[in-house]
Design an enzyme around this catalytic site. Structure first.
Site, PDB file in Angstrom:
ATOM      1  N   SER A 171      -9.554   3.629  -7.595  1.00  0.00           N
ATOM      2  CA  SER A 171      -9.784   4.693  -8.272  1.00  0.00           C
ATOM      3  C   SER A 171      -9.196   6.013  -7.897  1.00  0.00           C
ATOM      4  CB  SER A 171     -11.468   4.763  -8.760  1.00  0.00           C
ATOM      5  OG  SER A 171     -11.914   5.063  -7.589  1.00  0.00           O
ATOM      6  N   HIS A 198     -43.159  -4.716  15.072  1.00  0.00           N
ATOM      7  CA  HIS A 198     -43.983  -3.471  15.022  1.00  0.00           C
ATOM      8  C   HIS A 198     -43.491  -2.756  16.520  1.00  0.00           C
ATOM      9  CE1 HIS A 198     -47.282  -0.767  14.903  1.00  0.00           C
ATOM     10  NE2 HIS A 198     -47.506  -0.994  16.029  1.00  0.00           N
ATOM     11  N   GLY A 210     -21.284  14.145  -4.941  1.00  0.00           N
ATOM     12  CA  GLY A 210     -21.515  15.454  -5.056  1.00  0.00           C
ATOM     13  C   GLY A 210     -22.729  15.892  -4.233  1.00  0.00           C
ATOM     14  N   ALA A 265     -17.128   0.330  -2.736  1.00  0.00           N
ATOM     15  CA  ALA A 265     -16.238  -0.219  -1.787  1.00  0.00           C
ATOM     16  C   ALA A 265     -16.780  -1.568  -1.552  1.00  0.00           C
ATOM     17  CB  ALA A 265     -16.238   0.428  -0.380  1.00  0.00           C
ATOM     18  N   GLU A 284       0.893  -1.123   0.191  1.00  0.00           N
ATOM     19  CA  GLU A 284       0.040   0.006   0.043  1.00  0.00           C
ATOM     20  C   GLU A 284       0.959   1.105  -0.042  1.00  0.00           C
ATOM     21  OE1 GLU A 284      -2.185   2.636  -0.136  1.00  0.00           O
ATOM     22  OE2 GLU A 284      -3.183   0.975  -0.264  1.00  0.00           O
ATOM     23  N   GLY A 300      -7.611   2.410   1.981  1.00  0.00           N
ATOM     24  CA  GLY A 300      -7.615   3.047   0.705  1.00  0.00           C
ATOM     25  C   GLY A 300      -8.578   4.336   0.696  1.00  0.00           C
ATOM     26  N   GLY A 341     -17.201  12.075 -10.988  1.00  0.00           N
ATOM     27  CA  GLY A 341     -17.058  10.809 -11.139  1.00  0.00           C
ATOM     28  C   GLY A 341     -15.508  10.565 -11.027  1.00  0.00           C
ATOM     29  N   GLY A 368     -23.940  13.062  -8.765  1.00  0.00           N
ATOM     30  CA  GLY A 368     -23.713  11.641  -8.493  1.00  0.00           C
ATOM     31  C   GLY A 368     -23.856  11.642  -7.008  1.00  0.00           C
TER      32      GLY A 368
END
Length: 509
Positions: free
Chosen positions: A188, A488, A228, A364, A75, A82, A315, A225
């Protein structure tokens, strides 16, 4: 054919195939603890190397180790989890919750009999709570790697060959890690827009939007999206005047259109403004404010909007920079996504990919499923991921969650279907807590009553959706849910009532 029968057949076929055809995939970033600043080499070969320590990568690494495979995770960030954990899902949810608490205290507490003279925002404290959550979780993942005996290398990995990864370690050294199978799980990155330079101060990505030092008076969000809308919601609650600019005619295009319209109206009631079918022509940050030149998407007269901060949220794109995929001949598509088969294997033997770097939803939880399935295939077992069954959630308030097909998709397939709906205004728990905005919508095949899709807009839709996810995974009918006793009073009763409305009639409306 049932899921269990299908799995048995796949497993039988897999076990009869040669080991070279058993792909192993992982979606994390590999990192090692290396003290030397000189070139070193780990002479012992790993069964699995995972490049990337995000949700896909670290999960794949842990699963591989649990299955008895010698595993290393690399990593580059030096902090596991990440984008999701460090500058994405987790910190954004922390701020969404904190900002919602402030909004509730300011606007709703009095109606519940809780009164006080003044409500103030302590932004540094809010950010500190977010950072504490992130820090604790990243350390927790590191502890899980250690517990499962995963070798963790902190550094930037790149391919030397299909079985060797060179790692420039964060302490300035270099080491070469060798492995029989290498999984690319590097996630990404933010998608940039032409002519817009993100400085993470006044023109920010989601990373910068999570760390603003003061509340902007005016915030413009480019992109309607998930990210945002969530980040716009945070700052809108805290007092910013938020305008969302979107090139497309709708927000969140993957959402069912009927639910989407209700969702947008809800956000507008919260004073978020929308400029849809609008193109960003240019951004000028040379003055005291940031000026956006806009025009209609189909062309027309230009106009200018000004803001203190602009969030670019158009994006995300696969992150494969510096991996040297071309050096070993890994194929990618025009969007930079790594091409894999159904077992996450690339065209290069021994090299796999998972998560956001391959086609499919950039989520994820999808990456985690990829990671587990990839490793199971690699170990000669049967993996399973169905991208049609991956739930999506927008964590605003109310939340919107969905799984399966939208009504538009069902119509396009030419399938005869029924629709059942139930509003939370008729749900006793929602009315009792005075938080009853939203709806449950269920789509089912007309002839068989098999559930095709479920869409929920509600305060805790992200939790409610998993009843539907299980139902779809096992091919349940709407009657199956309707005849299952629900406690309930609970919000989940709205799902039961919507199911009743799908195959017959609801009771409480």
């Amino acid at each position: 054919m049932t899921i269990l029968t299908l799995a048995r057949r796949k497993a039988a076929a897999l076990l009869s195939s040669p080991p070279s055809q058993n792909p192993f995939i992982n979606n994390s970033k590999v990192a090692y603890y290396v003290s030397s600043r000189n070139m070193t080499s780990d002479s012992s070969e790993n069964d699995v190397i995972v490049i990337g320590g995000g949700p896909g990568g670290y999960v794949a690494a842990i699963k591989a180790a649990q299955m008895g495979l010698k595993t290393t995770c690399i990593e580059k960030r030096g902090s596991l989890g990440g984008t999701c954990l460090n500058v994405g899902c987790i910190p954004s949810k922390a701020l969404l919750h904190s900002s919602h608490m402030y909004h509730e205290a300011k606007h709703s507490f009095a109606s519940h009999g809780v009164k006080f003279s003044n409500v103030e925002i302590d932004l540094p404290a809010m950010m500190a709570q977010k950072d504490k959550a992130v820090s604790g979780l990243t350390k927790g993942i590191e502890g899980l790697l250690k517990k499962n005996k995963v070798n963790y290398v902190k550094g930037w990995g790149k391919f030397l060959s299909p079985s060797e990864v060179s790692v420039d370690t964060i302490d300035g050294g270099n080491t070469v890690v060798k492995g029989k199978n290498i999984i690319v799980a590097t996630g990404s990155d933010v998608k940039s827009l032409p002519g817009i330079t993100i400085d993470e101060k006044r023109i920010v990505s989601s990373t910068g939007a999570l760390a603003l030092s003061e509340i902007p008076k005016k915030l413009i969000v480019i992109g309607a999206g998930y990210i945002g809308l969530e980040m716009g919601s945070v700052w809108c609650r805290l007092g910013s005047e938020v305008t969302v600019v979107e090139f497309a005619p709708d927000i969140v295009p993957t959402m069912d259109s009927e639910v989407r319209k209700q969702f947008q109206r809800s956000l507008e009631k919260q004073k978020m403004k929308f400029k849809l079918k609008t193109k960003v022509v240019s951004v000028d940050s040379s003055g005291d404010s940031v000026k956006l030149t806009l025009e209609p998407a189909e062309g027309g007269e230009q106009f200018i909007l000004e803001a203190d901060v602009v969030l670019v949220s158009a994006g995300r794109i696969p992150f494969t920079e510096g991996l040297q995929l071309e050096k070993i001949g890994v194929e990618t598509d025009k969007g930079g996504r790594i091409l894999v088969n159904e077992r996450f294997a690339t065209n290069v033997p021994g090299v796999y990919a998972i998560g956001d770097v391959i086609p499919g939803p950039m989520l994820a939880h999808k990456a985690e499923e990829d990671g587990v399935a990839c490793v199971e295939y690699l170990a000669g077992k049967e993996g399973h991921v169905d991208y049609d069954m991956v739930p999506g959630v927008v964590y605003t308030h109310p939340e919107v969650a969905y799984v399966g097909k939208t009504e538009e998709q069902v119509k396009a397939l030419g399938v005869a279907y029924r629709v059942g709906k139930f509003p939370f205004l008729a749900n006793s728990r929602a009315k009792a807590i005075d938080d009853a905005e939203g709806i449950v919508k269920i789509l089912a095949e007309k002839e068989t009553d098999k559930i095709l899709g479920v869409h929920i807009m509600a305060p805790n839709a992200g939790e409610l959706i998993h009843e539907a996810a299980i139902a779809l995974q096992y091919g349940a009918s709407s009657e199956d849910i309707a005849r299952t006793c629900h406690a309930h009073p609970t919000m989940s009763e709205a799902v039961k009532e919507a199911a009743m409305a799908t195959y017959d009639k609801a009771i409480h409306i």
